[in-house]
Design an enzyme around this catalytic site. Structure first.
Site, PDB file in Angstrom:
ATOM      1  N   GLU A 134     -14.673  -1.000  -0.520  1.00  0.00           N
ATOM      2  CA  GLU A 134     -14.789  -1.200   0.931  1.00  0.00           C
ATOM      3  C   GLU A 134     -16.073  -0.563   1.457  1.00  0.00           C
ATOM      4  O   GLU A 134     -16.346   0.624   1.188  1.00  0.00           O
ATOM      5  CB  GLU A 134     -13.569  -0.600   1.651  1.00  0.00           C
ATOM      6  N   ASP A 140       0.825  -1.217   0.000  1.00  0.00           N
ATOM      7  CA  ASP A 140       0.000   0.000   0.000  1.00  0.00           C
ATOM      8  C   ASP A 140       0.854   1.259   0.000  1.00  0.00           C
ATOM      9  O   ASP A 140       1.885   1.304   0.681  1.00  0.00           O
ATOM     10  CB  ASP A 140      -0.792   0.013   1.325  1.00  0.00           C
ATOM     11  N   GLU A 195      -5.658   4.862  -2.458  1.00  0.00           N
ATOM     12  CA  GLU A 195      -7.067   5.109  -2.130  1.00  0.00           C
ATOM     13  C   GLU A 195      -7.562   6.347  -2.878  1.00  0.00           C
ATOM     14  O   GLU A 195      -6.816   7.323  -3.036  1.00  0.00           O
ATOM     15  CB  GLU A 195      -7.224   5.342  -0.621  1.00  0.00           C
TER      16      GLU A 195
HETATM   17  O1  KIV Z   1      -4.748  -1.517   4.368  1.00  0.00           O
HETATM   18  C1  KIV Z   1      -5.561  -2.438   4.186  1.00  0.00           C
HETATM   19  O2  KIV Z   1      -5.626  -3.426   4.921  1.00  0.00           O
HETATM   20  C2  KIV Z   1      -6.460  -2.338   3.043  1.00  0.00           C
HETATM   21  C3  KIV Z   1      -7.394  -3.474   2.780  1.00  0.00           C
HETATM   22  C4  KIV Z   1      -8.663  -3.241   3.481  1.00  0.00           C
HETATM   23  C5  KIV Z   1      -7.611  -3.682   1.341  1.00  0.00           C
HETATM   24  O3  KIV Z   1      -6.444  -1.364   2.353  1.00  0.00           O
END
Ligand code: KIV
Length: 299
Positions: free
Chosen positions: A192, A93, A125
């Site tokens: 989500e 991420d 995001e």
């Molecule tokens: O950071 C995370 O765990 C997420 C998941 C919910 C996809 O973004």
């Protein structure tokens, strides 16, 4: 979308396989992992995508939410998880602050996750101005997953941790955002906390897979957070969380048993101890008996 017959293939999972899974209605299984042993277990269990999410912030680093986690922290955790991931597709991420300011920042930080942590893809995001970030990251040759609906990095703007897209206007915006991220080159999108019928419509409208978390059963895949699905987090859980194990409880039982045995003197037992022969021990005893001078060459 569900297919109870679906079994993982032994082949390394790549983008082509993920696209094929969506086309062939084979559900994609994705899980977060923030360290080497967890990633190794997920990989061995046949999960399709192992993902070091910025949810590491609250699940392993003790922050209240995902906003404080830094790129350096993400790189360190993702590197460990990467080392445990062999068959699954591995992603990490981009945390808050790593991509919002400019396309250049977004590409630079996405490249860090690829070069320093071995990520095969990254996730960001949001939509709107973030569509330009998406284009830039994909343009730099880095596969990108989008994330719409409840976006924890900007939860304050959304009015808290609440389901999104519950009015026709908001759902239409989500639908348009999903199409925009697909057009920007995303290979998949996390949805989500989105109403099930809206997620189903978006899934149907997209070529690329949707990965649901609180988005009902009709997404192309599902993702859950490691600590939620294994019952390591034991307090409040979002509506969409299902605990598939009670690892927290089992861990506590193990720690209490360890403490009890140490306190009772029953651990370690003879079977946990190393031994020396009687002859060697007798020699050692004679050399260290009270009053025997310690030779200079021992020191
Ligand atoms: O950071 C995370 O765990 C997420 C998941 C919910 C996809 O973004």
């Amino acid at each position: 979308m569900s297919n109870a017959e679906s079994v993982p293939s032994p082949e390394k999972v790549g983008l082509a396989e993920l696209a094929a899974m969506k086309r062939e209605s084979r559900p994609i299984v994705m899980v977060t992992a923030y360290d080497h042993p967890s990633a190794r277990l997920a990989d061995a269990a046949g999960v399709d995508i192992v993902f070091t999410g910025d949810s590491a912030a609250n699940n392993v680093l003790g922050y209240a939410d995902t906003t404080p986690i830094s790129m350096d922290e993400m790189v360190m955790l993702a590197r460990a998880a990467r080392r445990g991931t062999h068959r699954a597709f591995f992603m990490a991420d981009l945390p808050l602050g790593a991509f919002q300011v400019s396309d250049e920042d977004a590409v630079r930080n996405a490249l860090r996750l690829v070069k320093e942590a071995g990520a095969e893809a990254v996730k960001i995001e949001g939509a709107g101005p973030m569509v330009s970030r998406a284009r830039a990251i994909v343009g730099a040759g880095i596969p990108l997953m989008g994330h719409l609906g409840l976006t924890p990095q900007t939860a304050t703007m959304l009015g808290g941790y609440k389901a999104q897209g519950r009015t026709a206007a908001k759902a239409r915006q989500l639908y348009a955002d999903a199409l925009a991220l697909q057009a920007a080159g995303c290979f998949a999108i996390v949805l989500e906390a989105v109403p099930d019928r809206i997620a189903a419509r978006i899934t149907e409208a997209l070529r690329i897979p949707t990965i649901g978390i609180g988005a009902g059963p009709h997404c192309a895949g599902q993702v859950l957070v490691w600590h939620d699905l294994l019952g390591i987090n034991e307090g409040f859980a979002a509506k969409f969380v299902k605990r598939f194990a009670s690892v927290g409880e089992e861990t506590r039982r193990g720690l209490e048993a360890f403490a009890a045995e140490v306190r009772a003197g029953t651990y370690p037992g003879d079977e946990h101890s190393y031994h020396i022969t009687d002859a060697e021990y007798a020699l050692f005893e004679s050399e260290t008996a009270p009053g025997v001078l310690v030779a200079d060459d021992w020191l």
